[in-house]
Design a protein around this motif. Structure first.
Motif, PDB file in Angstrom:
ATOM      1  N   ARG A 202       0.861  -1.172   0.000  1.00  0.00           N
ATOM      2  CA  ARG A 202       0.000   0.000   0.000  1.00  0.00           C
ATOM      3  C   ARG A 202       0.906   1.234   0.000  1.00  0.00           C
ATOM      4  NH1 ARG A 202      -2.383  -1.057   6.098  1.00  0.00           N
ATOM      5  NH2 ARG A 202      -0.522  -0.458   7.267  1.00  0.00           N
ATOM      6  N   PRO A 203       0.352   2.401  -0.316  1.00  0.00           N
ATOM      7  CA  PRO A 203       1.199   3.587  -0.462  1.00  0.00           C
ATOM      8  C   PRO A 203       2.054   3.910   0.752  1.00  0.00           C
ATOM      9  CG  PRO A 203      -0.962   3.998  -1.412  1.00  0.00           C
ATOM     10  CD  PRO A 203      -1.049   2.664  -0.732  1.00  0.00           C
ATOM     11  N   ASP A 204       1.525   3.636   1.964  1.00  0.00           N
ATOM     12  CA  ASP A 204       2.306   3.949   3.160  1.00  0.00           C
ATOM     13  C   ASP A 204       3.102   2.740   3.664  1.00  0.00           C
ATOM     14  OD1 ASP A 204       0.135   2.460   3.996  1.00  0.00           O
ATOM     15  OD2 ASP A 204      -0.102   3.534   5.891  1.00  0.00           O
ATOM     16  N   GLY A 205       3.157   1.675   2.867  1.00  0.00           N
ATOM     17  CA  GLY A 205       3.851   0.473   3.295  1.00  0.00           C
ATOM     18  C   GLY A 205       5.253   0.373   2.738  1.00  0.00           C
ATOM     19  N   PRO A 206       5.936  -0.733   3.044  1.00  0.00           N
ATOM     20  CA  PRO A 206       7.304  -0.915   2.548  1.00  0.00           C
ATOM     21  C   PRO A 206       7.316  -1.347   1.081  1.00  0.00           C
ATOM     22  CG  PRO A 206       6.593  -2.869   3.715  1.00  0.00           C
ATOM     23  CD  PRO A 206       5.466  -1.867   3.856  1.00  0.00           C
ATOM     24  N   ALA A 207       8.444  -1.178   0.439  1.00  0.00           N
ATOM     25  CA  ALA A 207       8.636  -1.821  -0.857  1.00  0.00           C
ATOM     26  C   ALA A 207       8.609  -3.330  -0.626  1.00  0.00           C
ATOM     27  CB  ALA A 207       9.959  -1.391  -1.472  1.00  0.00           C
ATOM     28  N   LEU A 208       8.107  -4.046  -1.612  1.00  0.00           N
ATOM     29  CA  LEU A 208       7.902  -5.483  -1.462  1.00  0.00           C
ATOM     30  C   LEU A 208       8.742  -6.230  -2.484  1.00  0.00           C
ATOM     31  CD1 LEU A 208       6.200  -7.687  -0.050  1.00  0.00           C
ATOM     32  CD2 LEU A 208       4.476  -7.347  -1.828  1.00  0.00           C
ATOM     33  N   VAL A 209       9.522  -7.200  -2.009  1.00  0.00           N
ATOM     34  CA  VAL A 209      10.350  -8.021  -2.879  1.00  0.00           C
ATOM     35  C   VAL A 209       9.881  -9.465  -2.744  1.00  0.00           C
ATOM     36  CG1 VAL A 209      12.674  -8.770  -3.480  1.00  0.00           C
ATOM     37  CG2 VAL A 209      12.310  -6.464  -2.575  1.00  0.00           C
ATOM     38  N   THR A 210       9.423 -10.037  -3.858  1.00  0.00           N
ATOM     39  CA  THR A 210       8.906 -11.403  -3.855  1.00  0.00           C
ATOM     40  C   THR A 210       9.832 -12.307  -4.649  1.00  0.00           C
ATOM     41  OG1 THR A 210       6.641 -10.532  -3.824  1.00  0.00           O
ATOM     42  CG2 THR A 210       6.911 -12.857  -4.363  1.00  0.00           C
ATOM     43  N   THR A 211      10.342 -13.362  -4.002  1.00  0.00           N
ATOM     44  CA  THR A 211      11.145 -14.351  -4.718  1.00  0.00           C
ATOM     45  C   THR A 211      10.209 -15.384  -5.332  1.00  0.00           C
ATOM     46  OG1 THR A 211      11.446 -15.600  -2.650  1.00  0.00           O
ATOM     47  CG2 THR A 211      13.165 -14.024  -3.257  1.00  0.00           C
ATOM     48  N   LEU A 212      10.498 -15.740  -6.588  1.00  0.00           N
ATOM     49  CA  LEU A 212       9.605 -16.600  -7.363  1.00  0.00           C
ATOM     50  C   LEU A 212      10.298 -17.858  -7.862  1.00  0.00           C
ATOM     51  CD1 LEU A 212       7.994 -13.696  -9.422  1.00  0.00           C
ATOM     52  CD2 LEU A 212       6.952 -14.898  -7.481  1.00  0.00           C
ATOM     53  N   GLY A 213      11.388 -18.259  -7.203  1.00  0.00           N
ATOM     54  CA  GLY A 213      12.092 -19.457  -7.612  1.00  0.00           C
ATOM     55  C   GLY A 213      12.679 -19.319  -9.001  1.00  0.00           C
ATOM     56  N   ALA A 214      12.436 -20.312  -9.848  1.00  0.00           N
ATOM     57  CA  ALA A 214      12.994 -20.292 -11.200  1.00  0.00           C
ATOM     58  C   ALA A 214      12.452 -19.147 -12.044  1.00  0.00           C
ATOM     59  CB  ALA A 214      12.706 -21.621 -11.894  1.00  0.00           C
ATOM     60  N   GLN A 215      11.316 -18.576 -11.623  1.00  0.00           N
ATOM     61  CA  GLN A 215      10.718 -17.465 -12.378  1.00  0.00           C
ATOM     62  C   GLN A 215      11.338 -16.115 -12.028  1.00  0.00           C
ATOM     63  OE1 GLN A 215       8.496 -20.062 -11.148  1.00  0.00           O
ATOM     64  NE2 GLN A 215       9.003 -20.816 -13.202  1.00  0.00           N
ATOM     65  N   ALA A 217      12.216 -12.862  -9.663  1.00  0.00           N
ATOM     66  CA  ALA A 217      11.783 -12.089  -8.508  1.00  0.00           C
ATOM     67  C   ALA A 217      11.089 -10.821  -8.987  1.00  0.00           C
ATOM     68  CB  ALA A 217      12.977 -11.743  -7.619  1.00  0.00           C
ATOM     69  N   ARG A 218      10.299 -10.240  -8.081  1.00  0.00           N
ATOM     70  CA  ARG A 218       9.553  -9.034  -8.419  1.00  0.00           C
ATOM     71  C   ARG A 218       9.716  -8.007  -7.299  1.00  0.00           C
ATOM     72  NH1 ARG A 218       5.035 -11.285  -9.173  1.00  0.00           N
ATOM     73  NH2 ARG A 218       4.029 -10.843  -7.178  1.00  0.00           N
ATOM     74  N   ALA A 225       5.760  -1.814 -10.374  1.00  0.00           N
ATOM     75  CA  ALA A 225       6.395  -3.115 -10.167  1.00  0.00           C
ATOM     76  C   ALA A 225       7.438  -3.380 -11.243  1.00  0.00           C
ATOM     77  CB  ALA A 225       5.350  -4.224 -10.175  1.00  0.00           C
ATOM     78  N   VAL A 226       8.492  -4.103 -10.841  1.00  0.00           N
ATOM     79  CA  VAL A 226       9.553  -4.519 -11.750  1.00  0.00           C
ATOM     80  C   VAL A 226       9.755  -6.022 -11.569  1.00  0.00           C
ATOM     81  CG1 VAL A 226      11.974  -4.289 -12.391  1.00  0.00           C
ATOM     82  CG2 VAL A 226      10.708  -2.280 -11.582  1.00  0.00           C
ATOM     83  N   HIS A 227       9.732  -6.762 -12.679  1.00  0.00           N
ATOM     84  CA  HIS A 227       9.996  -8.197 -12.621  1.00  0.00           C
ATOM     85  C   HIS A 227      11.314  -8.502 -13.311  1.00  0.00           C
ATOM     86  CE1 HIS A 227       9.833 -12.409 -14.070  1.00  0.00           C
ATOM     87  NE2 HIS A 227       9.345 -12.619 -12.867  1.00  0.00           N
ATOM     88  N   GLN A 228      12.086  -9.413 -12.729  1.00  0.00           N
ATOM     89  CA  GLN A 228      13.343  -9.826 -13.338  1.00  0.00           C
ATOM     90  C   GLN A 228      13.354 -11.345 -13.425  1.00  0.00           C
ATOM     91  OE1 GLN A 228      15.669  -7.919 -14.722  1.00  0.00           O
ATOM     92  NE2 GLN A 228      16.745  -9.778 -15.383  1.00  0.00           N
ATOM     93  N   CYS A 262      19.228  -4.466  -8.578  1.00  0.00           N
ATOM     94  CA  CYS A 262      19.260  -5.253  -7.343  1.00  0.00           C
ATOM     95  C   CYS A 262      18.664  -6.638  -7.566  1.00  0.00           C
ATOM     96  CB  CYS A 262      18.488  -4.532  -6.245  1.00  0.00           C
ATOM     97  SG  CYS A 262      19.246  -3.021  -5.619  1.00  0.00           S
ATOM     98  N   LEU A 263      17.546  -6.711  -8.313  1.00  0.00           N
ATOM     99  CA  LEU A 263      16.928  -7.996  -8.606  1.00  0.00           C
ATOM    100  C   LEU A 263      17.854  -8.874  -9.431  1.00  0.00           C
ATOM    101  CD1 LEU A 263      13.265  -6.961  -9.547  1.00  0.00           C
ATOM    102  CD2 LEU A 263      14.013  -8.083  -7.433  1.00  0.00           C
ATOM    103  N   MET A 264      18.467  -8.326 -10.474  1.00  0.00           N
ATOM    104  CA  MET A 264      19.381  -9.086 -11.319  1.00  0.00           C
ATOM    105  C   MET A 264      20.538  -9.639 -10.493  1.00  0.00           C
ATOM    106  SD  MET A 264      19.570  -6.559 -14.648  1.00  0.00           S
ATOM    107  CE  MET A 264      20.961  -7.467 -15.326  1.00  0.00           C
ATOM    108  N   PHE A 265      21.119  -8.791  -9.675  1.00  0.00           N
ATOM    109  CA  PHE A 265      22.266  -9.176  -8.854  1.00  0.00           C
ATOM    110  C   PHE A 265      21.879 -10.274  -7.866  1.00  0.00           C
ATOM    111  CE2 PHE A 265      25.270  -8.403  -5.312  1.00  0.00           C
ATOM    112  CZ  PHE A 265      26.475  -8.412  -6.003  1.00  0.00           C
TER     113      PHE A 265
END
Length: 304
Positions: A202-215, A217-218, A225-228, A262-265
């Motif tokens: 949400r706007p007042d919340g933290p940035a969110l990083v989701t790991t998606l395994g072989a797919q 991360a976002r 949103a940025v997906h890598q 950061c996601l790529m790394f």
């Protein structure tokens, strides 16, 4: 100006790994064989991953006053992590995680907790916080997480947190209040789906990083949103890969890199970390990660 310091607060353990043909079902039974034991624990894994990537780290955790705890702390110290805030807890054993691992890298864990599981809120002293540029925690001990965030707010230091389904309390009121005070929240796919109940992101919340395994991360924040995509690999052991991802992402973020970089790394680092048994055994260096990213870039450019 001195290099930024990542302060990791949380668990330090030994991982006892058992190879199984498949993960046991409820009331089921499988045969397994021992693979060995390695140092682990979320906080220790993140600190070790970041250290291998040339980020200065400090670790606050507790271990039992036993040979296992002393050996683990000595190894972390040799790696270059500042373990001076860590405590040996008298009359307690270092806690153990039992890791059941299949040939495909699928795993299940059982935490065999002891009193030497997490630091106490009273351990969050000004001396521990002094000089920290960024703090990383888990929600394994809610009172500790709240104490860390309060201490970090007093000194103006951002906090990231790893949140797992296993650590979700039945009453999520306090957690919902804590989330907007974070800078980053790391979750996996299953945890991301559960976040809808907490109205995050949400706007007042933290940035969110989701790991998606072989797919891959976002990354999500108020701007979008940025997906890598992930790095193709055949994992030997995925234990601690998420911790490696977090340590690598924070290392890049503390260096001022963009979310996409950061996601790529972090994707590359996490993929490399799965190539040996043990959460810390295959943690890559910055040179290792750069080589993977260079190969990936070359392969992309050859596609017609």
């Amino acid at each position: 100006m001195s290099d930024p310091v990542l302060l990791c607060i949380g668990d330090i353990d030994r991982d006892v790994m058992i190879s199984v043909p498949s993960l046991p079902t409820f009331d089921g039974k499988v045969s397994g064989r021992p693979l060995g034991e390695w140092p682990g624990g979320m906080a220790a894994n993140v600190a070790m991953a970041a250290t291998r990537l040339d980020t200065r780290t400090r670790l606050l955790g507790v271990v039992g006053e036993d040979a296992t705890g002393e050996r683990i702390l000595a190894g972390l110290d040799r790696a270059g992590i500042d373990v001076s805030p860590c405590r040996l807890l008298p009359d307690s054993e270092t806690f153990t995680s039992l890791v059941f691992l299949t040939d495909s890298g699928e795993k299940a864990l059982v935490r065999v907790e002891t009193p030497a599981f997490m630091p106490d809120p009273a351990d969050i002293t000004p001396e521990v916080m002094a000089g920290a540029s960024y703090v990383h925690i888990s929600y394994g001990a809610p009172a500790l997480a709240n104490a860390v965030v309060e201490a970090a707010e007093r000194v103006g230091v951002p906090v990231s947190m790893d949140l797992e389904l296993a650590d979700l309390p039945s009453d999520r009121t306090d957690l919902a209040r804590l989330l907007p005070r974070l800078d980053l929240l790391f979750v996996n796919r299953a945890m991301r789906e559960a976040l809808d109940d907490l109205r995050t992101p949400r706007p007042d919340g933290p940035a969110l990083v989701t790991t998606l395994g072989a797919q891959g991360a976002r990354y999500e924040d108020a701007d979008g949103a940025v997906h890598q995509r992930g790095i193709a690999t055949t994992p030997k052991d995925t234990t601690g890969a998420g911790d490696c991802f977090a340590g690598a992402f924070l290392s890049a973020r503390m260096s001022g890199e963009s979310p996409k970089t950061c996601l790529m790394f972090a994707n590359a680092a996490a993929a490399l970390s799965t190539q040996a048994y043990g959460a810390q055994a295959a943690l890559p260096t910055r040179t290792d990660v750069a080589a993977v990213l260079a190969r990936q870039h070359a392969d992309t450019n050859t596609i017609t």
